[in-house]
Design a protein around this motif. Sequence first.
Motif, mmCIF file in Angstrom:
data_model
loop_
_atom_site.group_PDB
_atom_site.id
_atom_site.type_symbol
_atom_site.label_atom_id
_atom_site.label_comp_id
_atom_site.label_asym_id
_atom_site.label_seq_id
_atom_site.Cartn_x
_atom_site.Cartn_y
_atom_site.Cartn_z
ATOM 1 N N THR A 97 -20.660 -0.851 -4.254
ATOM 2 C CA THR A 97 -19.486 -1.625 -4.673
ATOM 3 C C THR A 97 -18.382 -1.487 -3.636
ATOM 4 O OG1 THR A 97 -18.472 0.173 -5.969
ATOM 5 C CG2 THR A 97 -19.986 -1.319 -7.139
ATOM 6 N N LYS A 98 -17.496 -2.473 -3.644
ATOM 7 C CA LYS A 98 -16.360 -2.488 -2.724
ATOM 8 C C LYS A 98 -15.087 -2.654 -3.537
ATOM 9 C CE LYS A 98 -14.658 -4.967 1.355
ATOM 10 N NZ LYS A 98 -14.949 -6.090 2.268
ATOM 11 N N TRP A 99 -14.102 -1.815 -3.247
ATOM 12 C CA TRP A 99 -12.821 -1.833 -3.933
ATOM 13 C C TRP A 99 -11.751 -2.075 -2.877
ATOM 14 C CZ3 TRP A 99 -12.379 0.007 -9.238
ATOM 15 C CH2 TRP A 99 -13.607 0.327 -9.816
ATOM 16 N N SER A 100 -10.889 -3.052 -3.080
ATOM 17 C CA SER A 100 -9.924 -3.390 -2.040
ATOM 18 C C SER A 100 -8.501 -3.463 -2.569
ATOM 19 C CB SER A 100 -10.305 -4.715 -1.388
ATOM 20 O OG SER A 100 -10.287 -5.749 -2.335
ATOM 21 N N TYR A 101 -7.571 -3.303 -1.628
ATOM 22 C CA TYR A 101 -6.152 -3.458 -1.905
ATOM 23 C C TYR A 101 -5.633 -4.519 -0.954
ATOM 24 C CZ TYR A 101 -1.155 -2.742 -2.104
ATOM 25 O OH TYR A 101 0.192 -2.949 -2.232
ATOM 26 N N ASP A 102 -5.193 -5.630 -1.509
ATOM 27 C CA ASP A 102 -4.677 -6.748 -0.719
ATOM 28 C C ASP A 102 -3.168 -6.587 -0.583
ATOM 29 O OD1 ASP A 102 -4.122 -9.124 0.511
ATOM 30 O OD2 ASP A 102 -4.811 -10.392 -1.124
ATOM 31 N N PHE A 103 -2.703 -6.598 0.644
ATOM 32 C CA PHE A 103 -1.273 -6.439 0.896
ATOM 33 C C PHE A 103 -0.466 -7.667 0.496
ATOM 34 C CE2 PHE A 103 -3.207 -3.471 3.888
ATOM 35 C CZ PHE A 103 -2.504 -2.323 3.590
ATOM 36 N N GLY A 104 -1.147 -8.792 0.235
ATOM 37 C CA GLY A 104 -0.454 -9.996 -0.198
ATOM 38 C C GLY A 104 0.202 -10.766 0.924
ATOM 39 N N ASN A 105 -0.203 -10.527 2.158
ATOM 40 C CA ASN A 105 0.410 -11.242 3.269
ATOM 41 C C ASN A 105 -0.446 -12.423 3.745
ATOM 42 O OD1 ASN A 105 -1.591 -9.678 4.360
ATOM 43 N ND2 ASN A 105 -0.281 -8.533 5.738
ATOM 44 N N ASN A 133 -7.049 -3.107 2.844
ATOM 45 C CA ASN A 133 -7.674 -1.788 2.828
ATOM 46 C C ASN A 133 -8.826 -1.853 1.834
ATOM 47 O OD1 ASN A 133 -5.574 -0.919 4.453
ATOM 48 N ND2 ASN A 133 -4.720 0.484 2.957
ATOM 49 N N TYR A 134 -9.877 -1.111 2.092
ATOM 50 C CA TYR A 134 -10.952 -1.083 1.105
ATOM 51 C C TYR A 134 -11.731 0.220 1.158
ATOM 52 C CZ TYR A 134 -14.139 -2.457 4.900
ATOM 53 O OH TYR A 134 -14.858 -2.508 6.064
ATOM 54 N N VAL A 135 -12.330 0.532 0.024
ATOM 55 C CA VAL A 135 -13.266 1.648 -0.106
ATOM 56 C C VAL A 135 -14.620 1.023 -0.394
ATOM 57 C CG1 VAL A 135 -13.899 3.727 -1.390
ATOM 58 C CG2 VAL A 135 -11.477 3.156 -1.065
ATOM 59 N N GLU A 194 3.236 3.245 -8.804
ATOM 60 C CA GLU A 194 3.427 2.139 -7.876
ATOM 61 C C GLU A 194 2.255 1.191 -8.072
ATOM 62 O OE1 GLU A 194 3.786 3.616 -3.879
ATOM 63 O OE2 GLU A 194 4.959 5.316 -4.529
ATOM 64 N N ASP A 195 2.421 -0.022 -7.671
ATOM 65 C CA ASP A 195 1.314 -0.973 -7.788
ATOM 66 C C ASP A 195 0.384 -0.870 -6.581
ATOM 67 O OD1 ASP A 195 1.867 -2.004 -10.267
ATOM 68 O OD2 ASP A 195 3.213 -3.535 -9.496
ATOM 69 N N TYR A 196 0.060 0.337 -6.211
ATOM 70 C CA TYR A 196 -0.870 0.554 -5.100
ATOM 71 C C TYR A 196 -2.158 1.126 -5.667
ATOM 72 C CZ TYR A 196 -2.950 2.095 -0.753
ATOM 73 O OH TYR A 196 -3.819 2.282 0.304
ATOM 74 N N PHE A 197 -3.071 0.231 -5.982
ATOM 75 C CA PHE A 197 -4.400 0.632 -6.419
ATOM 76 C C PHE A 197 -5.389 -0.419 -5.960
ATOM 77 C CE2 PHE A 197 -2.292 -1.467 -9.981
ATOM 78 C CZ PHE A 197 -3.167 -2.510 -10.250
ATOM 79 N N PHE A 198 -6.622 -0.002 -5.835
ATOM 80 C CA PHE A 198 -7.706 -0.864 -5.378
ATOM 81 C C PHE A 198 -8.373 -1.494 -6.587
ATOM 82 C CE2 PHE A 198 -6.912 2.379 -2.327
ATOM 83 C CZ PHE A 198 -7.198 1.849 -1.080
#
Length: 136
Positions: free
Chosen positions: A32-40, A46-48, A129-133
């Motif tokens: 599986t792949k988990w990502s965090y989109d910076f919204g830009n 970023n991803y795990v 914070e809203d920083y999660f994958f």
Amino acid sequence: MKKNLKNSCWLFCFICLSCAIYKHPNQGLANTKWSYDFGNNDGISNYVLFEDLKNYSYYNAETGDTTIGTYFYKNDTINFNQECSIFDEDFPENSRHRQGKMEYKMLIRNKNQLGFMELWDNNAKKWKEDYFFTKE
């Protein structure tokens, strides 16, 4: 002879069923792949990546670096054992730029949110914070 064959058959069936029933704790994360989109809107995130039952890689879009290591999932906590960065060999052994070995933990919340343990507010039951994958 027949009794030994019968016992061997029972043992074989028991082993097969035990293997079929056993579910490795990491099985739900493997592949599986988990990502965090910076919204830009540049498509970089970023991803795990949980590559299999024990290996992972973490890509940091800001630095372009990837760290690799092993993991173990228990309950809602993932224990990471970082081995190195793909760039570690580019720096001298005592350089502060080398990632090297490190251990850290992340939590899974709400079934599809993966975040660093220190960012979870257990009292409020939400991320500080809203920083999660999120799982792709």
